[in-house]
Design a protein around this motif. Structure first.
Motif, PDB file in Angstrom:
ATOM      1  N   GLU A   7     114.952 -55.610  -0.447  1.00  0.00           N
ATOM      2  CA  GLU A   7     114.362 -54.783  -1.499  1.00  0.00           C
ATOM      3  C   GLU A   7     114.310 -55.469  -2.868  1.00  0.00           C
ATOM      4  O   GLU A   7     113.885 -54.867  -3.841  1.00  0.00           O
ATOM      5  CB  GLU A   7     115.117 -53.454  -1.609  1.00  0.00           C
ATOM      6  CG  GLU A   7     115.033 -52.622  -0.333  1.00  0.00           C
ATOM      7  CD  GLU A   7     113.598 -52.325   0.104  1.00  0.00           C
ATOM      8  OE1 GLU A   7     112.796 -51.898  -0.748  1.00  0.00           O
ATOM      9  OE2 GLU A   7     113.289 -52.533   1.283  1.00  0.00           O
ATOM     10  N   GLY A  28     106.272 -57.208  -5.755  1.00  0.00           N
ATOM     11  CA  GLY A  28     106.883 -56.085  -5.052  1.00  0.00           C
ATOM     12  C   GLY A  28     108.151 -56.529  -4.359  1.00  0.00           C
ATOM     13  O   GLY A  28     108.767 -57.528  -4.727  1.00  0.00           O
ATOM     14  N   THR A  29     108.538 -55.782  -3.326  1.00  0.00           N
ATOM     15  CA  THR A  29     109.770 -56.114  -2.615  1.00  0.00           C
ATOM     16  C   THR A  29     109.553 -57.321  -1.703  1.00  0.00           C
ATOM     17  O   THR A  29     108.431 -57.639  -1.333  1.00  0.00           O
ATOM     18  CB  THR A  29     110.250 -54.934  -1.749  1.00  0.00           C
ATOM     19  OG1 THR A  29     109.303 -54.700  -0.711  1.00  0.00           O
ATOM     20  CG2 THR A  29     110.470 -53.685  -2.583  1.00  0.00           C
ATOM     21  N   THR A  31     110.302 -57.554   1.394  1.00  0.00           N
ATOM     22  CA  THR A  31     109.728 -57.083   2.657  1.00  0.00           C
ATOM     23  C   THR A  31     108.214 -56.994   2.575  1.00  0.00           C
ATOM     24  O   THR A  31     107.490 -57.480   3.454  1.00  0.00           O
ATOM     25  CB  THR A  31     110.314 -55.713   3.043  1.00  0.00           C
ATOM     26  OG1 THR A  31     111.720 -55.842   3.192  1.00  0.00           O
ATOM     27  CG2 THR A  31     109.712 -55.184   4.331  1.00  0.00           C
ATOM     28  N   GLU A  32     107.714 -56.388   1.516  1.00  0.00           N
ATOM     29  CA  GLU A  32     106.267 -56.236   1.342  1.00  0.00           C
ATOM     30  C   GLU A  32     105.588 -57.586   1.131  1.00  0.00           C
ATOM     31  O   GLU A  32     104.495 -57.829   1.645  1.00  0.00           O
ATOM     32  CB  GLU A  32     105.969 -55.309   0.167  1.00  0.00           C
ATOM     33  CG  GLU A  32     106.413 -53.886   0.402  1.00  0.00           C
ATOM     34  CD  GLU A  32     106.373 -53.060  -0.874  1.00  0.00           C
ATOM     35  OE1 GLU A  32     105.946 -51.895  -0.783  1.00  0.00           O
ATOM     36  OE2 GLU A  32     106.752 -53.577  -1.940  1.00  0.00           O
ATOM     37  N   ARG A  35     105.228 -59.391   4.435  1.00  0.00           N
ATOM     38  CA  ARG A  35     104.122 -58.797   5.206  1.00  0.00           C
ATOM     39  C   ARG A  35     102.783 -59.297   4.698  1.00  0.00           C
ATOM     40  O   ARG A  35     101.892 -59.636   5.467  1.00  0.00           O
ATOM     41  CB  ARG A  35     104.177 -57.267   5.092  1.00  0.00           C
ATOM     42  CG  ARG A  35     104.579 -56.614   6.377  1.00  0.00           C
ATOM     43  CD  ARG A  35     104.465 -55.119   6.305  1.00  0.00           C
ATOM     44  NE  ARG A  35     105.825 -54.613   6.366  1.00  0.00           N
ATOM     45  CZ  ARG A  35     106.361 -53.737   5.552  1.00  0.00           C
ATOM     46  NH1 ARG A  35     105.658 -53.189   4.610  1.00  0.00           N
ATOM     47  NH2 ARG A  35     107.600 -53.362   5.679  1.00  0.00           N
ATOM     48  N   ARG A  36     102.658 -59.326   3.380  1.00  0.00           N
ATOM     49  CA  ARG A  36     101.405 -59.789   2.767  1.00  0.00           C
ATOM     50  C   ARG A  36     101.155 -61.261   3.086  1.00  0.00           C
ATOM     51  O   ARG A  36     100.049 -61.662   3.429  1.00  0.00           O
ATOM     52  CB  ARG A  36     101.477 -59.561   1.252  1.00  0.00           C
ATOM     53  CG  ARG A  36     100.380 -60.169   0.437  1.00  0.00           C
ATOM     54  CD  ARG A  36      99.058 -59.459   0.667  1.00  0.00           C
ATOM     55  NE  ARG A  36      97.965 -60.204   0.105  1.00  0.00           N
ATOM     56  CZ  ARG A  36      97.437 -60.008  -1.080  1.00  0.00           C
ATOM     57  NH1 ARG A  36      97.892 -59.066  -1.859  1.00  0.00           N
ATOM     58  NH2 ARG A  36      96.436 -60.744  -1.485  1.00  0.00           N
TER      59      ARG A  36
END
Length: 65
Positions: A7, A28-29, A31-32, A35-36
């Motif tokens: 996070e 962002g985080t 995790t995000e 993914r990106r």
């Protein structure tokens, strides 16, 4: 990269190896951002970096451990 949680806030950016220009793709985080980054084409992934408030690591180095 120092130990971070999923996070933690990061900047995902691309560094152009030819011209040296940086392009921010995401804030962002972690995790995000991961993914990106995995959605980017392989030739783009090679120039991706994750930046926290006190560290920077190449995306491919990070995911390869």
């Amino acid at each position: 990269m120092r130990t971070v949680s999923d996070e933690v806030s990061v900047r995902l950016y691309h560094l152009d190896s030819e011209g040296g220009a940086t392009t921010t793709l995401f804030y962002g985080t972690l995790t995000e951002a991961l993914r990106r980054a995995e959605q980017e084409p392989e030739e783009i992934q090679d120039g991706l970096f994750l930046q926290t408030s006190n560290d920077v690591v190449a995306y491919l180095d990070f995911i390869e451990g």
